[in-house]
Design a protein around this motif. Structure first.
Motif: not given
Ligand SMILES: [Zn+2]
Length: 456
Positions: A161-180
């Motif tokens: 579960l990651a905040p929006e800014d963490e999630v990028r297509p090429d990093n490991m947080r790409h898989s995360a649920y975006t939490i707003r």
């Protein structure tokens, strides 16, 4: 209780026996080794232990335990035996030779990593929030059914579960649920609960100002929702103020060492004795100390391609005096914090962040450098061995691992030298046994060194 355990052991042995070569009704008596059982007690010199099918059934001194009729006898005189190791924080399936990313996350690559762990004497590893899709759950079920008897156990936290800014297509947080919102949190945690995930991963880190991190009310909501479903929360957080907030909110596992430790933080840990911390020291440490890359340690040469070794060697050789000095200062701060937490009796496990995308955190090998780093920080080899076995198994809820004791799964490592004398002796691996069966390390080695590195 004892009778119940015995029934459970018999039924699981029968189940596994029906499914493949892991068990064949075999009985072996291992004699003569110095035995480190994994609970921090003094080693048993000249030990004997009996393995029946895939379990330890008796542990004691040579001469006290007789071999049943038909049992094989294995002479381990001069060797040291430790329980198989447990890596409680890794990122499985991403790294593949010179590339790392979600494109490599395939069944074949995940299994390759689990064989690498086995090669290094690691019996289980927890993927920390970088898994996605159905694949990790399919693999988990196959492992539970005994399909890969000579690979390390694959544990998944599913998507983090990651905040929006963490999630990028090429990093490991790409898989995360975006939490707003708290709604997002409830939905994500409920989905993970339905998948029978035990540990929820989240991130609380502003990445030097680049990320709007989760607020205390948001990570508090993650922790509450997870606890409602009987799940625990592991967090990536290194800032001491965040760590204090997370402790107050009831966090279960820190996946990294905290950058500075003051008395207030120590007190908060003492008030939350079931909270664990994994240190993941590989990144900060290797900037200032990585003698194993030049020349490469034999275990590195056997499992990592020449070009990947060269890349890390060149990178480390290019460290500027400035960076080196900052690295030394930051290591000293980390080490001092580790000594304080250790002295306060904080529950410290081993999690390496192996396979992570910071680059070249070689899967399996990082377990051995991590143990060396923990000793360098001020823990004793005996403490580090307990952290890497019994404590890490307990953190992951793996009752069958972590000790050489009757009733546990027969997962152990035979070493040519004593790691209590020098923790780097954990690398002098003579053989690895998982679930009572010796891992064919020569075959694995041939696969990695003989198959053409460019394809690997
Ligand atoms: Zn990680």
């Amino acid at each position: 209780m004892k009778a119940l355990c015995a029934i459970a052991i018999v039924s699981s042995a029968v189940l596994l026996g029906a499914q493949g070569p892991a068990t064949s009704g075999s009985v072996s008596l291992f004699e003569g080794a110095r035995l480190i059982v994994g609970d921090g007690s003094a080693p048993i010199e000249n030990s004997a232990f009996l393995v029946e099918n895939n379990r330890f059934t008796r542990v004691g001194r040579k001469g006290e335990i007789q071999a049943p009729a038909g049992a094989a006898r294995v002479d381990l005189t001069g060797k040291t035996v430790i329980p198989a190791l447990v890596d409680a924080h890794s990122h499985i399936g991403y790294m593949k030779n010179l590339t790392s990313g979600p494109q490599n996350y395939t069944r074949e690559n995940i299994l390759d990593h689990m064989y690498r762990f086995a090669y290094f004497g690691v019996a289980a590893s927890q993927a920390m929030g970088s898994d996605f899709g159905d694949l990790p759950y399919q693999l988990r079920a196959e492992f539970q059914a005994g399909k890969y008897p000579d690979a390390a156990r694959f544990l998944t936290a599913g998507r983090g579960l990651a905040p929006e800014d963490e999630v990028r297509p090429d990093n490991m947080r790409h898989s995360a649920y975006t939490i707003r919102s708290e709604d997002d949190i409830r939905k994500a945690v409920q989905e993970l609960a339905a998948r029978n995930v035990k540990i929820v991963k989240t991130w609380v880190d502003d990445r030097d100002g680049a990320v709007r991190k989760l607020t205390p009310s948001m990570y508090g909501a993650i922790i509450n929702e997870a606890h409602k479903h009987n799940m625990r929360v592991a967090v990536h957080a290194t800032n001491p103020a965040d760590a204090k907030g997370l402790l107050r909110a009831g966090i279960d596992i820190f996946a990294h060492m905290i950058s500075d430790v003051d008395d207030e933080l120590v007190q908060l840990f003492k008030q939350h004795p079931s909270t664990s911390i994994l240190l993941a020291l590989g990144g900060p440490r290797r900037t200032i100390h990585a003698p194993w890359i030049d020349p490469p340690h034999p275990l590195v040469r056997e499992t990592v391609s020449p070009e990947q070794i060269k890349r890390l060697r060149d990178r480390l050789a290019g460290t500027t005096p400035d960076v080196l000095e900052r690295g030394r200062a930051s290591w000293e701060r980390l080490a001092s914090g580790i000594r304080k937490l250790n002295a306060a009796g904080v529950r410290i496990g081993v999690g390496t962040d192996g396979g992570g995308q910071q680059g070249d955190q070689f899967v399996g090998w990082t377990m051995h450098t991590e143990m060396e780093n923990m000793v360098a920080a001020g823990m004793s080899p005996a403490q580090v061995l307990v952290a890497a076995t019994r404590t890490s198994a307990a953190i992951l809820g793996l009752d069958e691992l972590g000790m050489v004791a009757a009733g546990k799964s027969a997962d152990f490592v035979v070493l040519d030298a004593n790691p209590l004398d020098d923790i780097t002796n954990s690398r002098r691996i003579a053989s690895v046994y998982l679930r009572g069966k010796q891992v064919d390390r020569a075959r694995l080695r041939a696969r990695w060194t003989g198959g053409g590195w460019s394809k690997n």
